[in-house]
Design an enzyme around this catalytic site. Sequence first.
Site, PDB file in Angstrom:
ATOM      1  N   ASN A 176       0.846  -1.185   0.000  1.00 10.55           N
ATOM      2  CA  ASN A 176       0.000   0.000   0.000  1.00 10.55           C
ATOM      3  C   ASN A 176       0.886   1.241   0.000  1.00 10.55           C
ATOM      4  O   ASN A 176       2.113   1.146   0.017  1.00 10.55           O
ATOM      5  CB  ASN A 176      -0.968  -0.009   1.196  1.00 10.55           C
ATOM      6  CG  ASN A 176      -0.244  -0.066   2.521  1.00 10.55           C
ATOM      7  OD1 ASN A 176       0.509   0.848   2.887  1.00 10.55           O
ATOM      8  ND2 ASN A 176      -0.447  -1.150   3.276  1.00 10.55           N
ATOM      9  N   PRO A 181      -3.811 -11.620  10.246  1.00 14.37           N
ATOM     10  CA  PRO A 181      -4.228 -11.452  11.645  1.00 14.37           C
ATOM     11  C   PRO A 181      -4.592  -9.996  11.935  1.00 14.37           C
ATOM     12  O   PRO A 181      -3.958  -9.073  11.422  1.00 14.37           O
ATOM     13  CB  PRO A 181      -2.992 -11.870  12.445  1.00 14.37           C
ATOM     14  CG  PRO A 181      -2.184 -12.704  11.504  1.00 14.37           C
ATOM     15  CD  PRO A 181      -2.446 -12.163  10.137  1.00 14.37           C
ATOM     16  N   ASP A 182      -5.642  -9.787  12.727  1.00 16.14           N
ATOM     17  CA  ASP A 182      -6.026  -8.434  13.155  1.00 16.14           C
ATOM     18  C   ASP A 182      -5.195  -8.096  14.389  1.00 16.14           C
ATOM     19  O   ASP A 182      -5.569  -8.414  15.524  1.00 16.14           O
ATOM     20  CB  ASP A 182      -7.518  -8.379  13.460  1.00 16.14           C
ATOM     21  CG  ASP A 182      -8.012  -6.949  13.655  1.00 16.14           C
ATOM     22  OD1 ASP A 182      -7.235  -6.120  14.170  1.00 16.14           O
ATOM     23  OD2 ASP A 182      -9.173  -6.673  13.303  1.00 16.14           O
ATOM     24  N   ILE A 183      -4.071  -7.460  14.169  1.00 16.14           N
ATOM     25  CA  ILE A 183      -3.103  -7.222  15.247  1.00 16.14           C
ATOM     26  C   ILE A 183      -3.703  -6.356  16.340  1.00 16.14           C
ATOM     27  O   ILE A 183      -3.602  -6.661  17.530  1.00 16.14           O
ATOM     28  CB  ILE A 183      -1.828  -6.571  14.674  1.00 16.14           C
ATOM     29  CG1 ILE A 183      -1.147  -7.524  13.685  1.00 16.14           C
ATOM     30  CG2 ILE A 183      -0.870  -6.200  15.806  1.00 16.14           C
ATOM     31  CD1 ILE A 183       0.012  -6.901  12.929  1.00 16.14           C
ATOM     32  N   PHE A 204      -5.746   3.621  14.497  1.00 16.23           N
ATOM     33  CA  PHE A 204      -5.868   4.594  13.412  1.00 16.23           C
ATOM     34  C   PHE A 204      -6.922   4.108  12.433  1.00 16.23           C
ATOM     35  O   PHE A 204      -7.087   2.901  12.233  1.00 16.23           O
ATOM     36  CB  PHE A 204      -4.534   4.786  12.691  1.00 16.23           C
ATOM     37  CG  PHE A 204      -3.703   5.911  13.227  1.00 16.23           C
ATOM     38  CD1 PHE A 204      -3.545   7.087  12.514  1.00 16.23           C
ATOM     39  CD2 PHE A 204      -3.093   5.812  14.469  1.00 16.23           C
ATOM     40  CE1 PHE A 204      -2.792   8.139  13.010  1.00 16.23           C
ATOM     41  CE2 PHE A 204      -2.330   6.846  14.979  1.00 16.23           C
ATOM     42  CZ  PHE A 204      -2.184   8.020  14.243  1.00 16.23           C
TER      43      PHE A 204
END
Length: 410
Positions: free
Chosen positions: A209, A304-306, A322
């Site tokens: 990104n 994974p959703d850290i 954020f």
Amino acid sequence: MSTPLAHSRILLGVTGGIAAYKACELTRLLVKAGCEVRVAMTAAACEFVTPLTFQALSGNPVHTTLLDERAEAGMGHIELARWADAVLVAPASADFMARLAHGLADDLLATLCLATEAPLYLAPAMNRVMWANPATQANRALLESRGIALLGPAEGDQACGEVGAGRMLEPAGILAALGKHKGPLGGVRVTVTAGPTREPIDPVRVIANRSSGRMGFAIAAAARAAGARVTLIAGPVALATPRGVTRVDVETAADMHRAVLSALPSTDLFVAAAAVADYRPAAASAHKLKKTADTLALALERTPDILAEVSAHRPRPFCVGFAAETDDLLANARAKLAAKRLDMIAANRVGDGLGIEQSDNALEVLWDEGARSLPRASKEDLARELVALVAERYRLIHPLKEDPARHAQD
């Protein structure tokens, strides 16, 4: 509850003078306040107090010689200088102040003071006439002009039998003064994630990104300036490490996940500023994919959703997320704040020249019972404002203990 100095790494320098005996009590108080203390002594200091005394009080070996082969094979003087969150010289003799003012590196302690990037504090101790001497005062002014803070001296009875300015501050007073200098996040261990991740398609190609990492790096620098001990977990970016910050470089979302979990046991406050990939190729090719067809289908899987995992962890750090959004900024940020049970979230618009790959930004900062708008500014200025607000909210939940100096004789 915490003290301003809790978890701080303090390098205590001891120079020659009768006030060296007070450095023993100062070491005890620093340890009691939650600091990790390492001591470096000049040869003259060893004539007044033995290194063994400081070793017993600090629980760590004492450093006395610049060219000690055992020390150089272990931590070494450069590693010791980089280890410290703050360097405190107490007592600081007139001779040491003169050598430091003129950049001499003729012993271990003077070399450490030149080699460190940590804040440097001196607690002067000398005869009143020596303190008043124009040479000493010129050295004092020169040191202060370089950002070195002087704690004291005090006035009162001196070992020589005279009375006046030049007496070293009492250990409790030094402890209190040092705590005040630490800033609103003094004693807080902060972990910041920054930058993008890159998810491999094959050995040549990646999914990535546009994140530059500038906001996360600016937050790490601002947190360090606010007194925190900062670990910065950075994706692939071309940015210099902020002064005094420990950096861990990662590539993929999985790498960042492992690094965050590794840092979590020593994290009090977590700021997730990184733009972590939500998806990655389900199977990366071991060989470069050849251009053999007009289209190429890639199967993607969730990463994974850290942030959610950190927020659900017990014990749980204070969590700041954020949200970068193109539409419905406040609604989407509020939803993320609630879904991940965050303490705060900083939301910004992206696209059309906003946020990503820009030198400035604007933030909407939200928490359960309130919000604050931070107008467009450079990312460095914005980071300082954000860190000040985060510190304010953090201290409502984790207030500082009473000044430990008030209980110095407990």
